[in-house]
Design an enzyme around this catalytic site. Sequence first.
Site, PDB file in Angstrom:
ATOM      1  N   ASP A   1       0.748  -1.150  -0.082  1.00  0.00           N
ATOM      2  CA  ASP A   1      -0.049  -0.007   0.010  1.00  0.00           C
ATOM      3  C   ASP A   1       0.724   1.340   0.102  1.00  0.00           C
ATOM      4  O   ASP A   1       0.353   2.318   0.237  1.00  0.00           O
ATOM      5  CB  ASP A   1      -0.973   0.049   1.206  1.00  0.00           C
ATOM      6  CG  ASP A   1      -0.133  -0.279   2.514  1.00  0.00           C
ATOM      7  OD1 ASP A   1       1.074  -0.338   2.570  1.00  0.00           O
ATOM      8  OD2 ASP A   1      -0.954  -0.994   3.557  1.00  0.00           O
TER       9      ASP A   1
ATOM     10  N   GLU B   1       0.027  -9.214  -0.795  1.00  0.00           N
ATOM     11  CA  GLU B   1      -0.659  -8.554   0.320  1.00  0.00           C
ATOM     12  C   GLU B   1      -1.984  -7.870   0.069  1.00  0.00           C
ATOM     13  O   GLU B   1      -2.013  -6.672   0.494  1.00  0.00           O
ATOM     14  CB  GLU B   1       0.539  -7.633   1.238  1.00  0.00           C
ATOM     15  CG  GLU B   1       0.244  -7.431   2.583  1.00  0.00           C
ATOM     16  CD  GLU B   1       1.042  -6.603   3.529  1.00  0.00           C
ATOM     17  OE1 GLU B   1       0.863  -5.546   3.451  1.00  0.00           O
ATOM     18  OE2 GLU B   1       1.952  -7.138   4.056  1.00  0.00           O
TER      19      GLU B   1
ATOM     20  N   GLU C   1      -2.240   4.966   3.113  1.00  0.00           N
ATOM     21  CA  GLU C   1      -2.199   3.377   2.554  1.00  0.00           C
ATOM     22  C   GLU C   1      -3.561   2.809   2.141  1.00  0.00           C
ATOM     23  O   GLU C   1      -3.613   2.116   1.412  1.00  0.00           O
ATOM     24  CB  GLU C   1      -1.562   2.653   3.761  1.00  0.00           C
ATOM     25  CG  GLU C   1       0.084   2.979   3.646  1.00  0.00           C
ATOM     26  CD  GLU C   1       0.552   4.128   4.483  1.00  0.00           C
ATOM     27  OE1 GLU C   1      -0.388   4.855   5.218  1.00  0.00           O
ATOM     28  OE2 GLU C   1       1.625   4.785   4.435  1.00  0.00           O
TER      29      GLU C   1
ATOM     30  N   HIS D   1       6.768   5.196  13.024  1.00  0.00           N
ATOM     31  CA  HIS D   1       7.147   6.198  11.708  1.00  0.00           C
ATOM     32  C   HIS D   1       5.710   6.627  10.928  1.00  0.00           C
ATOM     33  O   HIS D   1       5.922   7.626  10.112  1.00  0.00           O
ATOM     34  CB  HIS D   1       7.811   5.407  10.877  1.00  0.00           C
ATOM     35  CG  HIS D   1       7.236   4.255  10.164  1.00  0.00           C
ATOM     36  ND1 HIS D   1       6.476   4.499   8.811  1.00  0.00           N
ATOM     37  CD2 HIS D   1       7.016   2.835  10.495  1.00  0.00           C
ATOM     38  CE1 HIS D   1       5.899   3.375   8.714  1.00  0.00           C
ATOM     39  NE2 HIS D   1       6.263   2.284   9.558  1.00  0.00           N
TER      40      HIS D   1
ATOM     41  N   ARG E   1       2.791   8.502   8.743  1.00  0.00           N
ATOM     42  CA  ARG E   1       2.348   9.627   8.637  1.00  0.00           C
ATOM     43  C   ARG E   1       1.191  10.096   9.506  1.00  0.00           C
ATOM     44  O   ARG E   1       1.221  11.417  10.114  1.00  0.00           O
ATOM     45  CB  ARG E   1       1.950   9.903   7.140  1.00  0.00           C
ATOM     46  CG  ARG E   1       3.247  10.081   6.412  1.00  0.00           C
ATOM     47  CD  ARG E   1       2.821  10.442   4.812  1.00  0.00           C
ATOM     48  NE  ARG E   1       3.832  11.106   4.054  1.00  0.00           N
ATOM     49  CZ  ARG E   1       4.832  10.285   3.500  1.00  0.00           C
ATOM     50  NH1 ARG E   1       5.057   9.309   3.794  1.00  0.00           N
ATOM     51  NH2 ARG E   1       5.688  11.233   2.795  1.00  0.00           N
TER      52      ARG E   1
ATOM     53  N   HIS F   1      13.657   5.427  12.342  1.00  0.00           N
ATOM     54  CA  HIS F   1      13.289   5.668  11.049  1.00  0.00           C
ATOM     55  C   HIS F   1      13.949   6.494  10.545  1.00  0.00           C
ATOM     56  O   HIS F   1      14.346   7.701  11.195  1.00  0.00           O
ATOM     57  CB  HIS F   1      11.893   5.688  10.596  1.00  0.00           C
ATOM     58  CG  HIS F   1      11.301   5.483   9.426  1.00  0.00           C
ATOM     59  ND1 HIS F   1      11.727   6.677   8.558  1.00  0.00           N
ATOM     60  CD2 HIS F   1      10.567   4.742   8.435  1.00  0.00           C
ATOM     61  CE1 HIS F   1      11.174   6.409   7.099  1.00  0.00           C
ATOM     62  NE2 HIS F   1      10.512   5.081   7.312  1.00  0.00           N
TER      63      HIS F   1
HETATM   64  C1  UD1 Z   1       6.837   4.883   3.566  1.00  0.00           C
HETATM   65  C2  UD1 Z   1       5.355   4.338   3.074  1.00  0.00           C
HETATM   66  C3  UD1 Z   1       4.784   3.798   4.236  1.00  0.00           C
HETATM   67  C4  UD1 Z   1       5.512   2.443   4.822  1.00  0.00           C
HETATM   68  C5  UD1 Z   1       6.840   3.177   5.025  1.00  0.00           C
HETATM   69  C6  UD1 Z   1       7.820   1.950   5.508  1.00  0.00           C
HETATM   70  C7  UD1 Z   1       4.386   5.928   1.805  1.00  0.00           C
HETATM   71  C8  UD1 Z   1       3.372   7.151   1.320  1.00  0.00           C
HETATM   72  N1  UD1 Z   1       4.620   5.540   2.797  1.00  0.00           N
HETATM   73  O1  UD1 Z   1       6.658   6.006   4.639  1.00  0.00           O
HETATM   74  O2  UD1 Z   1       3.480   3.230   3.811  1.00  0.00           O
HETATM   75  O3  UD1 Z   1       4.967   2.229   6.078  1.00  0.00           O
HETATM   76  O4  UD1 Z   1       7.519   3.600   3.886  1.00  0.00           O
HETATM   77  O5  UD1 Z   1       8.987   2.571   6.512  1.00  0.00           O
HETATM   78  O6  UD1 Z   1       4.581   5.215   0.634  1.00  0.00           O
HETATM   79  N2  UD1 Z   1      14.446   8.278   4.350  1.00  0.00           N
HETATM   80  C9  UD1 Z   1      15.776   8.294   4.221  1.00  0.00           C
HETATM   81  N3  UD1 Z   1      16.586   7.146   3.890  1.00  0.00           N
HETATM   82  C10 UD1 Z   1      15.627   6.039   3.613  1.00  0.00           C
HETATM   83  C11 UD1 Z   1      14.416   5.952   3.894  1.00  0.00           C
HETATM   84  C12 UD1 Z   1      13.808   7.392   4.083  1.00  0.00           C
HETATM   85  O7  UD1 Z   1      16.514   9.401   4.349  1.00  0.00           O
HETATM   86  O8  UD1 Z   1      16.226   5.076   3.234  1.00  0.00           O
HETATM   87  C13 UD1 Z   1      13.853   9.804   4.751  1.00  0.00           C
HETATM   88  C14 UD1 Z   1      13.701  10.614   3.615  1.00  0.00           C
HETATM   89  O9  UD1 Z   1      13.927  11.882   4.029  1.00  0.00           O
HETATM   90  C15 UD1 Z   1      12.183  10.504   2.960  1.00  0.00           C
HETATM   91  C16 UD1 Z   1      11.495  10.331   4.331  1.00  0.00           C
HETATM   92  O10 UD1 Z   1      12.512   9.466   4.965  1.00  0.00           O
HETATM   93  O11 UD1 Z   1      11.897  11.888   2.283  1.00  0.00           O
HETATM   94  C17 UD1 Z   1      10.218   9.572   4.223  1.00  0.00           C
HETATM   95  O12 UD1 Z   1      10.181   8.712   3.521  1.00  0.00           O
HETATM   96  P1  UD1 Z   1       8.622   8.232   2.678  1.00  0.00           P
HETATM   97  O13 UD1 Z   1       8.944   7.118   1.923  1.00  0.00           O
HETATM   98  O14 UD1 Z   1       8.130   9.372   1.869  1.00  0.00           O
HETATM   99  O15 UD1 Z   1       7.796   7.906   3.841  1.00  0.00           O
HETATM  100  P2  UD1 Z   1       7.803   6.673   4.907  1.00  0.00           P
HETATM  101  O16 UD1 Z   1       7.365   7.512   6.361  1.00  0.00           O
HETATM  102  O17 UD1 Z   1       9.151   6.203   5.017  1.00  0.00           O
HETATM  103  N1  UDP Z   2      12.681  -3.376  10.015  1.00  0.00           N
HETATM  104  C1  UDP Z   2      14.092  -3.614   9.902  1.00  0.00           C
HETATM  105  N2  UDP Z   2      14.935  -2.605  10.498  1.00  0.00           N
HETATM  106  C2  UDP Z   2      14.540  -1.523  11.283  1.00  0.00           C
HETATM  107  C3  UDP Z   2      13.023  -1.363  11.387  1.00  0.00           C
HETATM  108  C4  UDP Z   2      12.085  -2.323  10.737  1.00  0.00           C
HETATM  109  O1  UDP Z   2      14.647  -4.514   9.229  1.00  0.00           O
HETATM  110  O2  UDP Z   2      15.232  -0.843  11.804  1.00  0.00           O
HETATM  111  C5  UDP Z   2      11.680  -4.282   9.314  1.00  0.00           C
HETATM  112  C6  UDP Z   2      10.723  -5.051  10.290  1.00  0.00           C
HETATM  113  O3  UDP Z   2      11.348  -6.192  10.855  1.00  0.00           O
HETATM  114  C7  UDP Z   2       9.556  -5.371   9.102  1.00  0.00           C
HETATM  115  C8  UDP Z   2       9.655  -4.086   8.162  1.00  0.00           C
HETATM  116  O4  UDP Z   2      11.008  -3.639   8.529  1.00  0.00           O
HETATM  117  O5  UDP Z   2      10.031  -6.409   8.441  1.00  0.00           O
HETATM  118  C9  UDP Z   2       8.677  -2.866   8.454  1.00  0.00           C
HETATM  119  O6  UDP Z   2       8.948  -1.861   7.952  1.00  0.00           O
HETATM  120  P1  UDP Z   2       8.274  -0.308   8.416  1.00  0.00           P
HETATM  121  O7  UDP Z   2       8.073  -0.396   9.963  1.00  0.00           O
HETATM  122  O8  UDP Z   2       9.296   0.494   7.907  1.00  0.00           O
HETATM  123  O9  UDP Z   2       6.953  -0.372   7.652  1.00  0.00           O
HETATM  124  P2  UDP Z   2       5.531  -1.096   7.747  1.00  0.00           P
HETATM  125  O10 UDP Z   2       5.663  -2.348   8.082  1.00  0.00           O
HETATM  126  O11 UDP Z   2       4.851  -0.079   8.604  1.00  0.00           O
HETATM  127  O12 UDP Z   2       4.914  -0.452   6.361  1.00  0.00           O
END
Ligand code: UD1
Ligand code: UDP
Length: 382
Positions: free
Chosen positions: A98, A120, A134, A210, A212, A243
């Site tokens: 999602d 999923e 999502e 983490h 939103r 995160h």
């Molecule tokens: C995204 C997904 C969410 C999922 C989450 C898993 C959407 C809208 N949201 O949210 O469904 O649960 O990923 O973690 O698709 N960033 C880094 N390095 C990384 C990753 C992220 O610097 O490797 C920072 C960046 O500043 C980025 C911010 O995190 O802009 C947010 O990342 P983003 O993918 O927009 O949102 P998540 O909260 O991670």
């Molecule tokens: N995870 C990881 N390292 C971390 C935090 C989470 O490998 O520091 C793994 C966790 O075990 C799970 C997945 O990342 O498999 C969950 O990701 P996240 O919580 O970012 O997203 P969501 O599941 O809420 O979409």
Amino acid sequence: MSDLKVMTIFGTRPEAIKMAPLALELSKRPGIDALCCVTAQHREMLDSVLDIFRLKPDYDLNIMEPRQTLSTITSKCLLGMEQVLEEAKPDLVLVHGDTSTTFAGALAAFYHKIPVGHVEAGLRTYDKWSPFPEEMNRKMVGSIADLHFCPTVSNRDNLTRENITNGIFLTGNTVIDALQTTVRKDFSFTERLLDQLEYEKRKVVLVTCHRRENYGQPMEDIMAALAYIARTHPEVSLVYPVHLSPVVQECAHRHLDGVENAHLIPPLNVEEMHNLMARCYMVMTDSGGLQEEAPALGKPVLVLRRETERPEAVKAGTARLAGVDYSRITAMAEELLENPDAYAAMAHAVNPYGDGQACRRIVDAIQWHFGQRKEPPDEFLI
Ligand code: UD1
Ligand code: UDP
């Protein structure tokens, strides 16, 4: 018959963890030409998963920006996918869950008249605003998809209620397949803190947060509650791999820096994370993936959200909705820390999300759908 070209598309950490075992299963199957495209909506957190599973994408859109917005992610993915799909011409595209990558990947495939398989599928809260965005992403992908790989019976029931009745397969969640490859009794951590924690003597509370829809007051309350729990319970070691989102980083450090038994560490690679979960006392999280993994490892989960699209663990008694209010979170955490009966009632391993065979079933289903196999796959029924 020529090989069936199947392209997996994913972009974030959780998608990668849940799609990597599937991409590997696809690449092992005779009759399938497996292609992998990452959008890199996440960068470091995605690359860490690719490294662990030794997966080399064929295409990498490299779209991530700091503090990216939903519009930039979606539009960059959509534009990037156009070129990829025109060049690769897959027979089927697989997206997961999602995220914005998921939605844009499905939409791009639809624009190119390429069938879409949704891994999923069928998770719902029926609240358009939570989880945001999502809930709408997965509903829109559900409308586009031709094949729906549902982890559980209740996911399938959700689709049936929306009049989606064709192309549904009950497979279990691929996260359990991943978990079976990562957790080991003799695992030793590279992160020093995790190697030094006294898992038998102390209560190690694993935290992630983490989402939103938790930005703002809910996240403030969650972090304040965590600080209170750590300060008032010296027997607790709170371990929180934060995160990389700057919004989350700022809030977590503001509340928890200086709390002696609260350890804020960088994101863990998935092997370290799963093995830490296997050894911890309990989990507090707003993550989707952790709600599925912790029950399989027998760990109680307090869900830091108002609702969940994963009711199976709540029904099985290993997860409880703690919500996002300070007093409710602290009360529920204290009960688990102080009342052995309450803890024992939640600390049992259940596997409502899968049996480790989800990837095999999904590939069987694809081969059956495209006439490469006579029998449909068995179903994951519990
Ligand atoms: C995204 C997904 C969410 C999922 C989450 C898993 C959407 C809208 N949201 O949210 O469904 O649960 O990923 O973690 O698709 N960033 C880094 N390095 C990384 C990753 C992220 O610097 O490797 C920072 C960046 O500043 C980025 C911010 O995190 O802009 C947010 O990342 P983003 O993918 O927009 O949102 P998540 O909260 O991670
Ligand atoms: N995870 C990881 N390292 C971390 C935090 C989470 O490998 O520091 C793994 C966790 O075990 C799970 C997945 O990342 O498999 C969950 O990701 P996240 O919580 O970012 O997203 P969501 O599941 O809420 O979409």
